[in-house]
Design a protein around this motif. Sequence first.
Motif, PDB file in Angstrom:
ATOM      1  N   ASN A  12      -1.922   2.345   4.211  1.00 59.52           N
ATOM      2  CA  ASN A  12      -0.528   2.136   4.619  1.00 59.52           C
ATOM      3  C   ASN A  12      -0.116   3.146   5.690  1.00 59.52           C
ATOM      4  N   VAL A  13      -0.555   4.380   5.522  1.00 54.89           N
ATOM      5  CA  VAL A  13      -0.220   5.422   6.497  1.00 54.89           C
ATOM      6  C   VAL A  13      -0.895   5.137   7.836  1.00 54.89           C
ATOM      7  N   LEU A  14      -2.132   4.662   7.806  1.00 56.34           N
ATOM      8  CA  LEU A  14      -2.811   4.276   9.056  1.00 56.34           C
ATOM      9  C   LEU A  14      -1.973   3.240   9.813  1.00 56.34           C
ATOM     10  N   GLU A  15      -1.430   2.297   9.088  1.00 58.81           N
ATOM     11  CA  GLU A  15      -0.585   1.280   9.725  1.00 58.81           C
ATOM     12  C   GLU A  15       0.696   1.904  10.276  1.00 58.81           C
ATOM     13  N   ARG A  16       1.330   2.774   9.493  1.00 58.05           N
ATOM     14  CA  ARG A  16       2.562   3.431   9.961  1.00 58.05           C
ATOM     15  C   ARG A  16       2.304   4.289  11.196  1.00 58.05           C
ATOM     16  N   ASP A  52       0.585   3.478  13.570  1.00 58.39           N
ATOM     17  CA  ASP A  52       0.264   2.509  14.621  1.00 58.39           C
ATOM     18  C   ASP A  52      -1.230   2.525  14.953  1.00 58.39           C
ATOM     19  N   TYR A  53      -2.035   2.712  13.902  1.00 56.55           N
ATOM     20  CA  TYR A  53      -3.501   2.640  13.964  1.00 56.55           C
ATOM     21  C   TYR A  53      -4.138   3.781  14.765  1.00 56.55           C
ATOM     22  N   ASP A  54      -3.359   4.802  15.067  1.00 57.51           N
ATOM     23  CA  ASP A  54      -3.901   5.942  15.825  1.00 57.51           C
ATOM     24  C   ASP A  54      -4.539   6.939  14.852  1.00 57.51           C
ATOM     25  N   ASN A  55      -5.787   6.706  14.540  1.00 56.86           N
ATOM     26  CA  ASN A  55      -6.509   7.641  13.678  1.00 56.86           C
ATOM     27  C   ASN A  55      -7.367   8.592  14.509  1.00 56.86           C
ATOM     28  N   PHE A  56      -7.096   8.631  15.807  1.00 54.82           N
ATOM     29  CA  PHE A  56      -7.741   9.595  16.695  1.00 54.82           C
ATOM     30  C   PHE A  56      -6.955  10.906  16.698  1.00 54.82           C
ATOM     31  N   ARG A  57      -5.646  10.777  16.836  1.00 59.60           N
ATOM     32  CA  ARG A  57      -4.782  11.943  17.002  1.00 59.60           C
ATOM     33  C   ARG A  57      -3.944  12.264  15.774  1.00 59.60           C
ATOM     34  N   LYS A  58      -3.782  11.284  14.882  1.00 62.75           N
ATOM     35  CA  LYS A  58      -2.932  11.458  13.700  1.00 62.75           C
ATOM     36  C   LYS A  58      -3.780  11.292  12.447  1.00 62.75           C
ATOM     37  N   ARG A  59      -3.733  12.261  11.583  1.00 61.02           N
ATOM     38  CA  ARG A  59      -4.479  12.166  10.330  1.00 61.02           C
ATOM     39  C   ARG A  59      -3.609  11.455   9.304  1.00 61.02           C
ATOM     40  N   ALA A  60      -4.147  10.404   8.729  1.00 58.01           N
ATOM     41  CA  ALA A  60      -3.427   9.656   7.691  1.00 58.01           C
ATOM     42  C   ALA A  60      -3.668  10.350   6.353  1.00 58.01           C
ATOM     43  N   PHE A  61      -2.590  10.734   5.711  1.00 53.61           N
ATOM     44  CA  PHE A  61      -2.719  11.407   4.420  1.00 53.61           C
ATOM     45  C   PHE A  61      -1.491  11.125   3.578  1.00 53.61           C
ATOM     46  N   THR A  62      -1.636  11.389   2.309  1.00 53.43           N
ATOM     47  CA  THR A  62      -0.501  11.312   1.397  1.00 53.43           C
ATOM     48  C   THR A  62      -0.124  12.738   1.015  1.00 53.43           C
ATOM     49  N   THR A  63       1.159  12.963   0.864  1.00 52.11           N
ATOM     50  CA  THR A  63       1.629  14.294   0.472  1.00 52.11           C
ATOM     51  C   THR A  63       1.327  14.530  -1.002  1.00 52.11           C
ATOM     52  N   LYS A  64       1.429  15.774  -1.404  1.00 50.21           N
ATOM     53  CA  LYS A  64       1.223  16.091  -2.826  1.00 50.21           C
ATOM     54  C   LYS A  64       2.234  15.340  -3.692  1.00 50.21           C
ATOM     55  N   PHE A  65       3.477  15.259  -3.212  1.00 52.06           N
ATOM     56  CA  PHE A  65       4.499  14.534  -3.968  1.00 52.06           C
ATOM     57  C   PHE A  65       4.121  13.057  -4.114  1.00 52.06           C
TER      58      PHE A  65
END
Length: 121
Positions: A86-90, A92-105
């Motif tokens: 879901n984060v990868l989609e949010r 905008d599929y930029d997994n080159f410059r933005k790391r998709a992760f979930t917060t501890k919360f």
Amino acid sequence: NILRDVGEDLERGRIYLPQDEIKAFGLTDEDLFACRVDNRYKEFMRFQIQRARDYYKVAEEGVRMLHPSARFAVQASLDLYSRILNVLERNDYDNFRKRAFTTKFEKLSILPNSFLKAQKG
């Protein structure tokens, strides 16, 4: 998660994505190393994300076949990795410059439902 780590893998000179599928979407290794997030790449990532979701759905059906003591860990992993998609989609599929992760919360908020799903067995 291979899709989450594309940018980091490229920094190390590695590509773990299927070469035949990269080509099928009109992409090249050079496109990846140049970190081009164009329509071709977005369609490629949509395809990869949908396939991952399909695999997760099949895997979730298998959770109930596991020994009860193993179910929660597997279910939680499925739920957490699904959120990364879901984060990868949010992003905008930029997994080159933005790391998709979930917060501890977010991780903590996912766990109760994962526990309940794992108990249904």
